[in-house]
Design an enzyme around this catalytic site. Structure first.
Site, PDB file in Angstrom:
ATOM      1  N   THR A 166      25.526  70.479  79.979  1.00  0.00           N
ATOM      2  CA  THR A 166      25.902  69.187  79.408  1.00  0.00           C
ATOM      3  C   THR A 166      26.798  69.437  78.194  1.00  0.00           C
ATOM      4  O   THR A 166      26.658  70.461  77.555  1.00  0.00           O
ATOM      5  CB  THR A 166      24.616  68.457  78.948  1.00  0.00           C
ATOM      6  OG1 THR A 166      23.852  68.118  80.093  1.00  0.00           O
ATOM      7  CG2 THR A 166      24.909  67.212  78.135  1.00  0.00           C
ATOM      8  N   VAL A 195      19.152  58.990  86.787  1.00  0.00           N
ATOM      9  CA  VAL A 195      19.789  58.909  85.475  1.00  0.00           C
ATOM     10  C   VAL A 195      18.965  59.750  84.517  1.00  0.00           C
ATOM     11  O   VAL A 195      17.743  59.606  84.457  1.00  0.00           O
ATOM     12  CB  VAL A 195      19.844  57.442  84.976  1.00  0.00           C
ATOM     13  CG1 VAL A 195      20.420  57.381  83.566  1.00  0.00           C
ATOM     14  CG2 VAL A 195      20.676  56.604  85.935  1.00  0.00           C
TER      15      VAL A 195
END
Length: 314
Positions: A166, A195
């Site tokens: 990320t 999510v």
């Protein structure tokens, strides 16, 4: 206020052959953000552009280079937040967008909402004339290989989750405003529509001029359980330094829910930290024209920002 930027390229395990690419990627992103701040640009612009640099870099799990879900598709989450007024914009499960962080900024500024998902986010992007890219343009050979490997009967998808990647950025500008931005492709072979923490305010990132800003990385479900980004800022409100606040929050996540991760933090006075409980996290920062970066715990390379810019040709 002297401008400062800190970026991360994800906490987890960075394979040897990808270390150098991760290092130069976070350095490039930090220098990009810092050059905006130096020209008097806002913290918001700086974090957006720094993250966009990493979304365009296939070394990271964001934008081009995102991992694939169970169907072999790229689904991305991103968030951006303005510490001045706590305004925020986020997207989740978006496809066919090269820079989800830029779409998040549009949601923050052009709608009354904070988070748009999947088809709704895509329809909004279209209405705004936001550039669409073919899904396969975001898929790298590496992501495809890993996806195929995870489909094999004896595979262990958990093993691949350690290599996360990320990306995120936090900054403070000369006016004293802070901002954060985070973007990710999520978990390898995740369920369609999953999510993670990135799109969730307080988990994937948080920015408040009264305290500071933080961007997180690591195991998303664990981060959401402890609302990691806000937890770090809570400890800073209690008088802890960015480094101590980050360590306490990461330690709590590890002992309470067994989750590993990393955070970058900046305080409203311009102090910063890059901390992680995983084996590695690529990070870089520029403060007082000094570029610093590292991948392993305790590692810190230093170079003048000017010199770094000339060698990188950016």
């Amino acid at each position: 206020m002297k401008p400062v930027i800190v970026v991360h390229g994800g906490a987890g395990r960075i394979f040897k052959e990808r270390e150098e690419g991760s290092r130069s990627g976070v350095r490039r992103a930090a220098l990009k953000g810092y050059s905006i701040l130096k020209r008097g640009g806002t913290a918001l612009d700086a974090v957006e552009e720094a993250v966009a640099v990493m979304e365009d870099d296939p070394h990271f799990n964001a934008g081009c280079g995102s991992v694939l879900n169970e169907k072999g598709e790229v689904e991305m989450d991103a968030i951006i937040m303005d510490g001045k007024n706590l305004a925020s914009g986020a997207v989740s499960a978006v496809k066919c967008i090269a820079n989800p962080i830029k779409l998040s900024r549009l949601i923050m500024e052009k709608t009354d909402h904070m988070l748009l998902t999947d088809q709704g986010a895509f329809a909004f992007a279209k209405a705004m004339g936001f550039p669409e890219v073919p899904g396969e343009k975001l898929v790298t050979e590496r992501s495809l290989d890993r996806w195929k490997k995870n489909l094999e009967a004896d595979s262990n998808p958990q093993e691949f989750q350690k290599d996360l990647g990320t990306v995120g950025a936090v900054a403070i500008d000369s006016a004293g405003n802070v901002a954060c931005a985070t973007s990710t492709g999520g978990l390898t072979n995740k369920l369609v529509g999953r999510v993670g923490d990135t799109a969730c305010t307080g988990s994937g990132g948080y920015a408040d001029n009264n305290v500071g800003a933080t961007s997180t990385t690591g195991h998303g479900e664990s981060i959401m359980k402890v609302v990691l980004a806000r937890l770090v800022l809570y400890h800073m409100e209690q008088g802890k330094s960015p480094q101590d606040a980050a360590d306490i929050a990461l330690d709590y996540m590890k002992t309470r829910v067994g989750g590993l991760g990393g955070v970058i933090v900046i305080s409203h006075t311009g102090d910063w930290a890059a901390r992680f409980s995983t084996k590695q996290m690529a990070w870089a920062t520029v403060k007082d024209d000094l570029l610093q970066c590292g991948v392993y715990a305790g590692e810190r390379h230093e170079q003048s920002a000017e010199e770094a810019l000339s060698t990188m040709g950016s």
